[in-house]
Design a protein around this motif. Structure first.
Motif, PDB file in Angstrom:
ATOM      1  N   SER A  57       0.832  -1.211   0.000  1.00 41.39           N
ATOM      2  CA  SER A  57       0.000   0.000   0.000  1.00 41.39           C
ATOM      3  C   SER A  57       0.860   1.253   0.000  1.00 41.39           C
ATOM      4  CB  SER A  57      -0.937  -0.007   1.215  1.00 41.39           C
ATOM      5  OG  SER A  57      -0.221   0.206   2.410  1.00 41.39           O
ATOM      6  N   LEU A  60       1.863   1.669  -3.558  1.00 38.27           N
ATOM      7  CA  LEU A  60       0.731   2.067  -4.393  1.00 38.27           C
ATOM      8  C   LEU A  60       0.329   3.519  -4.154  1.00 38.27           C
ATOM      9  CD1 LEU A  60      -1.535  -1.115  -4.168  1.00 38.27           C
ATOM     10  CD2 LEU A  60      -0.151  -0.357  -6.113  1.00 38.27           C
ATOM     11  N   TYR A  65      -3.102   3.835  -9.830  1.00 37.34           N
ATOM     12  CA  TYR A  65      -3.457   2.423  -9.921  1.00 37.34           C
ATOM     13  C   TYR A  65      -4.959   2.286  -9.832  1.00 37.34           C
ATOM     14  CZ  TYR A  65      -3.650  -2.547  -8.682  1.00 37.34           C
ATOM     15  OH  TYR A  65      -3.937  -3.887  -8.661  1.00 37.34           O
ATOM     16  N   SER A  66      -5.563   1.631 -10.814  1.00 30.21           N
ATOM     17  CA  SER A  66      -7.018   1.554 -10.894  1.00 30.21           C
ATOM     18  C   SER A  66      -7.560   0.144 -10.679  1.00 30.21           C
ATOM     19  CB  SER A  66      -7.491   2.052 -12.266  1.00 30.21           C
ATOM     20  OG  SER A  66      -7.014   1.183 -13.290  1.00 30.21           O
ATOM     21  N   LEU A  67      -6.743  -0.790 -10.243  1.00 32.48           N
ATOM     22  CA  LEU A  67      -7.125  -2.199 -10.070  1.00 32.48           C
ATOM     23  C   LEU A  67      -7.286  -2.926 -11.394  1.00 32.48           C
ATOM     24  CD1 LEU A  67      -9.789  -2.191  -7.185  1.00 32.48           C
ATOM     25  CD2 LEU A  67      -7.440  -2.979  -7.052  1.00 32.48           C
ATOM     26  N   LEU A  68      -7.475  -2.199 -12.478  1.00 29.62           N
ATOM     27  CA  LEU A  68      -7.691  -2.816 -13.782  1.00 29.62           C
ATOM     28  C   LEU A  68      -6.479  -2.688 -14.676  1.00 29.62           C
ATOM     29  CD1 LEU A  68     -11.312  -1.461 -14.433  1.00 29.62           C
ATOM     30  CD2 LEU A  68     -10.638  -3.636 -13.390  1.00 29.62           C
ATOM     31  N   GLY A 279     -11.476   4.048  -3.488  1.00 30.49           N
ATOM     32  CA  GLY A 279     -10.822   2.791  -3.815  1.00 30.49           C
ATOM     33  C   GLY A 279     -11.717   1.776  -4.490  1.00 30.49           C
ATOM     34  N   PHE A 280     -12.976   1.653  -4.029  1.00 28.46           N
ATOM     35  CA  PHE A 280     -13.823   0.553  -4.483  1.00 28.46           C
ATOM     36  C   PHE A 280     -15.022   0.988  -5.317  1.00 28.46           C
ATOM     37  CE2 PHE A 280     -11.586  -0.935  -0.717  1.00 28.46           C
ATOM     38  CZ  PHE A 280     -11.049  -2.118  -1.187  1.00 28.46           C
ATOM     39  N   TYR A 283     -12.373   3.085  -8.215  1.00 27.46           N
ATOM     40  CA  TYR A 283     -11.203   2.265  -8.556  1.00 27.46           C
ATOM     41  C   TYR A 283      -9.906   3.066  -8.624  1.00 27.46           C
ATOM     42  CZ  TYR A 283     -14.789  -1.126  -9.724  1.00 27.46           C
ATOM     43  OH  TYR A 283     -15.883  -1.975  -9.665  1.00 27.46           O
ATOM     44  N   MET A 285      -7.276   3.223  -6.652  1.00 31.12           N
ATOM     45  CA  MET A 285      -6.674   2.582  -5.492  1.00 31.12           C
ATOM     46  C   MET A 285      -5.396   3.262  -5.043  1.00 31.12           C
ATOM     47  SD  MET A 285      -7.285   0.302  -3.296  1.00 31.12           S
ATOM     48  CE  MET A 285      -8.603  -0.623  -4.084  1.00 31.12           C
TER      49      MET A 285
END
Length: 320
Positions: A57, A60, A65-68, A279-280, A283, A285
């Motif tokens: 973390s 990050l 960073y977008s998780l995708l 974050g969720f 996205y 993150m």
């Protein structure tokens, strides 16, 4: 001949001692290896579940960073964005600060007052303690948050009671001026845990102190101010630190009462809720990780300040 006779007993004494020491060292090493073997799962969990995600973390937080997609290094841009380009972040920090500053002292004062009442030796004390502790167990649950939204809704129990006196109340959780106040009341209602700790502290104060004060003519208020309060300062300090940390981490109440939006008009947008939304929901993150690290620094800083200030008001026996 005499010298040789004198030396032999010395050798006979020292040799077993060396052998015994060697055996003791080997036994200690075996015990240490066994201890590390039993602790290995805990160390593995600490590394994989705790230290690893913490370091990830931290990395990050300096990325986009977008998780995708893969994380892209952007340096301190996330941290700069928080304080210069994101008014909702500043508002979430303001809302959370108000929540902590108001709710924590009220909760501790209420818990201490109730502990003083229970310390008088009421019949069925164990039952009262269990009943009053229940809110601390249930207050952070989704069910209580939903119930709270119903109680303070436009057609809820609070307005029904006010209507009995001819008063038309607003929709408390749906009004920007009152929504945060309902969450503060909910936090104060979860007074059980600090109350139990206060009650334990009160039971540790010797009754001879109060007897001597009564002989000197001190009334209940003076006894509280001169005996109870100073001797409870370590307990107050302990509860204060814990409740500040817990309050900054509050999430469920705001999420449920505001339907996950932080509304109305961001009046219940807690820091942790805004972190979750970034974050969720969005996205983002990397930005959420940066927010998490700022929250860690805020809590650590306040805890450090409390410890530094404690030497001026916390009494440990005869020391201050």
């Amino acid at each position: 001949m005499a010298d040789s006779v004198a030396v032999k007993p010395l050798e006979a004494v020292t040799e077993p001692a060396r052998g015994g020491g060697h055996r003791s060292t080997k036994r200690s090493r075996r015990e240490a290896r066994a201890a590390y073997l039993f602790l290995a799962p805990w160390f593995a969990g600490l590394l994989v579940i705790t230290i690893g995600p913490i370091l990830a973390s931290l990395y990050l937080s300096f990325t986009d960073y977008s998780l995708l997609q893969e994380a892209e290094w952007i340096g301190f841009d996330n941290y700069v964005k928080m304080f210069t380009e994101d008014p909702r972040y500043i508002n979430s920090l303001k809302v959370t600060t108000i929540y902590v500053v108001v709710s924590v002292p009220l909760q501790l004062a209420f818990a201490l007052a109730l502990a003083l009442v229970l310390d008088r030796g009421l019949r069925g004390l164990a039952i009262y303690r269990s009943i009053f502790y229940l809110p601390s167990l249930l207050g952070g649950s989704v069910a209580i948050a939903i119930l709270w939204r119903k109680v303070f809704g436009a057609d809820g129990l609070v307005n029904a009671l006010l209507g009995a006196f001819g008063i038309e109340g607003p929709g408390w959780v749906g009004h920007p001026d009152y929504a945060l106040g309902t969450l503060i009341i909910l936090h104060v209602w979860t007074f059980g845990a600090p109350m139990i700790i206060f009650l334990a502290g009160l039971r540790q104060i010797p009754s001879s102190y109060y007897e001597a004060a009564a002989v000197d003519g001190a009334g209940p208020l003076r006894q509280f101010r001169s005996i109870t309060l100073p001797l409870l300062t370590p307990i107050i300090f302990f509860n204060l630190v814990l409740e500040i940390i817990k309050s900054f981490q509050s999430f469920t109440q705001s999420f449920i009462v505001s339907n996950g939006t932080g509304g109305p008009a961001d009046s219940t947008l807690f820091y942790t809720l805004y972190l979750y939304l970034n974050g969720f929901r969005d996205y983002d993150m990397g930005y959420a990780a940066a927010m998490a690290w700022v929250l860690l620094l805020i809590i650590a800083g306040l805890t450090g300040v409390n410890f530094l200030a404690s030497k001026y008001w916390v009494f440990y026996g005869d020391t201050k």
